[in-house]
Design a protein around this motif. Structure first.
Motif, mmCIF file in Angstrom:
data_model
loop_
_atom_site.group_PDB
_atom_site.id
_atom_site.type_symbol
_atom_site.label_atom_id
_atom_site.label_comp_id
_atom_site.label_asym_id
_atom_site.label_seq_id
_atom_site.Cartn_x
_atom_site.Cartn_y
_atom_site.Cartn_z
ATOM 1 N N VAL A 104 -7.817 -11.731 -2.126
ATOM 2 C CA VAL A 104 -7.930 -10.297 -2.391
ATOM 3 C C VAL A 104 -8.192 -10.022 -3.868
ATOM 4 O O VAL A 104 -8.571 -8.925 -4.233
ATOM 5 N N ASP A 138 -4.823 -3.516 3.112
ATOM 6 C CA ASP A 138 -4.304 -4.490 2.152
ATOM 7 C C ASP A 138 -2.798 -4.683 2.286
ATOM 8 O O ASP A 138 -2.292 -5.778 2.057
ATOM 9 N N ARG A 189 -2.476 -7.233 4.943
ATOM 10 C CA ARG A 189 -2.819 -8.556 4.407
ATOM 11 C C ARG A 189 -1.674 -9.115 3.568
ATOM 12 O O ARG A 189 -1.360 -10.293 3.647
ATOM 13 N N TRP A 190 -1.052 -8.242 2.751
ATOM 14 C CA TRP A 190 0.037 -8.694 1.888
ATOM 15 C C TRP A 190 1.185 -9.287 2.711
ATOM 16 O O TRP A 190 1.639 -10.391 2.453
#
Length: 184
Positions: A102, A153, A156-157
């Motif tokens: 990312v 995001d 994703r984290w």
């Protein structure tokens, strides 16, 4: 997309129990995750964080400053603290993979939790299900209300922090793909 409290409560139920095909939307998005960890262990870690965040979404006031973090797993809180020396190995590796994929650093824990504010439009997904697609692979299914492009995001984290080596997606798929995968 606002997340109504009733919808969040249904999302929490799906974290613990596979939903039925009759409850499914026409399309879902998938994220494919690879991990060095046992997939069951990985899934339990991911679900434990999301369950705590969703609990806050239905019970906490997001207008009163910092949200309580005592129900979050310690390993996740440590992963969000750049200065923490107590980051577990799986989370440390996941953070490294997240940073490479990312091109960003760790999420601030309060900022990450704020994405679960029911009155916020930032979180563009809701948990649907997860399936094992191989010895080291997990497919995460999320409801995006038919959108193929959405903010993710924060997803994703948590996926990386739980021990992912790679997270690919989102990919918009027909519900028949989920039905076929859960039937096998």
């Amino acid at each position: 997309m606002f997340h109504e409290i009733e919808d969040i409560e249904q999302e929490k139920i799906r974290l613990l129990h596979r939903p039925t095909a009759s409850d499914a939307p026409p399309v879902l998005c998938t994220f494919d995750v690879t991990t060095d960890n046992p997939v069951e262990e990985y899934g339990m870690r991911l679900r434990s964080v999301l369950n705590a965040a969703l609990d806050l979404a239905v019970s906490a006031s997001f207008d009163d400053g910092d949200l309580p973090i005592d129900t979050l797993p310690d390993w996740f809180a440590a992963a969000s603290d750049d200065a923490s020396a107590s980051i577990s190995d799986f989370a440390r590796r996941g953070i490294e993979h997240y940073s490479a994929a990312v091109k960003g650093g760790a999420w601030d824990l309060q900022e990450w939790l704020s994405q679960f504010d029911p009155d916020s439009e930032f979180r563009g997904w809701a948990w649907w299900d997860s399936t094992h697609t191989g010895e080291d692979r997990v497919r995460i299914w999320v409801d995006t209300w038919g959108e193929s492009f959405f903010a993710c995001d924060e997803f994703r984290w948590v996926a990386y922090a739980a021990g992912a080596n790679e997270v690919t997606g989102p990919i918009l798929v027909d519900i028949a793909d989920w039905v076929a995968e859960t039937a096998s």
